[in-house]
Write a protein that holds these residues in place. Structure first.
Motif, short mmCIF file in Angstrom:
data_model
loop_
_atom_site.label_atom_id
_atom_site.label_comp_id
_atom_site.label_asym_id
_atom_site.label_seq_id
_atom_site.Cartn_x
_atom_site.Cartn_y
_atom_site.Cartn_z
N SER A 1 0.86 -1.19 0.00
CA SER A 1 0.00 0.00 0.00
C SER A 1 0.89 1.23 0.00
N LYS B 1 -6.97 1.23 -1.52
CA LYS B 1 -6.49 0.24 -2.49
C LYS B 1 -5.15 -0.34 -2.05
N VAL B 2 -4.98 -1.62 -2.34
CA VAL B 2 -3.71 -2.30 -2.09
C VAL B 2 -3.38 -3.18 -3.29
N LEU B 3 -2.12 -3.56 -3.37
CA LEU B 3 -1.68 -4.53 -4.38
C LEU B 3 -1.23 -5.78 -3.65
N HIS C 1 -0.92 -10.92 -9.63
CA HIS C 1 -1.08 -9.64 -8.93
C HIS C 1 -2.58 -9.34 -8.85
N VAL C 2 -3.02 -8.97 -7.67
CA VAL C 2 -4.42 -8.58 -7.48
C VAL C 2 -4.47 -7.18 -6.91
N HIS C 3 -5.04 -6.25 -7.66
CA HIS C 3 -5.32 -4.92 -7.15
C HIS C 3 -6.68 -5.01 -6.46
N ALA C 4 -6.73 -4.63 -5.20
CA ALA C 4 -7.95 -4.88 -4.42
C ALA C 4 -8.35 -3.67 -3.59
N GLU C 5 -9.62 -3.65 -3.26
CA GLU C 5 -10.18 -2.58 -2.43
C GLU C 5 -10.47 -3.15 -1.04
N PRO D 1 -11.25 -7.81 -5.33
CA PRO D 1 -10.43 -7.59 -6.52
C PRO D 1 -11.05 -6.57 -7.48
N LYS E 1 -8.72 -5.51 -10.17
CA LYS E 1 -7.90 -5.78 -11.35
C LYS E 1 -7.00 -6.98 -11.03
N GLU F 1 -3.96 -9.68 -12.64
CA GLU F 1 -2.98 -9.95 -13.69
C GLU F 1 -2.22 -11.23 -13.35
#
Length: 204
Positions: free
Chosen positions: A29, A71-73, A102-106, A158, A160, A162
């Motif tokens: 983050s 948001k975090v990765l 990789h998961v971009h998440a809220e 999630p 996004k 990848e």
């Protein structure tokens, strides 16, 4: 994530299976600067629609970045290893094979009951593999009560995803088989896992 087209993995089943196989993630983050924590992250749902959950200690400075909607990765790393070109039938360049998601998440913070339920699932997931499992409900109640007040749980939705798998797809079958054989000879469990990944990806 840098993803050459030939290594892109977008199959939802690949993603969910990968997360379940390699659940120890790096959560990144950004506040005034980047910060990362290494934590187990589990998934619930289907490959088409799932959410993740985890927790961190309240004294972890990353907690100040975790608010509803922030948001975090998440970085999930699979088996990886050095591939020596000395293994090939002809001279070539050495490389490194790997896979990752990789998961971009809220973030959505959990209430106390949600946190307890998720801790029960987390412990069950890994204790059921033990010879004499000690499940969450078997831990002394006073110890659990003291522990709950020291951590914060959260859902990770999630936004996004990848995936990548660089597993010798572009090499000749002979060199793929040579690579698999050499990795299999190595006593390191990750090398053995990587040899299996290359075999599976290339259907050998």
């Amino acid at each position: 994530m840098y993803r050459p087209p030939k290594y892109i993995k977008e199959d939802p089943e690949f993603v969910l299976d990968f997360i379940r196989k390699f659940p120890f993630a790096v959560m990144v983050s950004k506040g005034q600067e980047f910060i990362a924590t290494h934590i187990p992250v589990l998934a619930e749902g289907t490959s088409e629609e799932f959410k993740l959950f985890g927790h961190i200690a309240n004294h972890n400075e990353q907690l100040q970045n975790l608010r509803n909607g922030s948001k975090v990765l998440l970085i999930f790393q699979g088996n990886h290893g050095y591939i020596s070109s000395s293994w090939y039938a002809e001279k070539d360049i050495s490389t490194w094979d790997y896979s990752a998601v990789h998961v971009h998440a809220e973030i959505e913070l959990q209430d106390r009951n949600e946190l307890i339920a998720c801790l029960e699932k987390l412990v069950f997931t890994f204790e059921e593999q033990q010879e004499n499992p000690l499940y969450y409900k078997d831990i002394p109640e006073k110890m659990l009560e003291d522990h709950i007040d020291l951590i914060t749980g959260f859902w990770l939705k999630p936004v996004k995803i990848e995936g990548i798998a660089k597993l010798h797809q572009t090499y000749s079958e002979e060199n793929k088989r040579r690579t698999i054989a050499k990795l299999s000879e190595n006593s390191h469990s990750q090398n053995k896992g990587l040899s299996g990944d290359i075999r599976k990806e290339n259907k050998l």
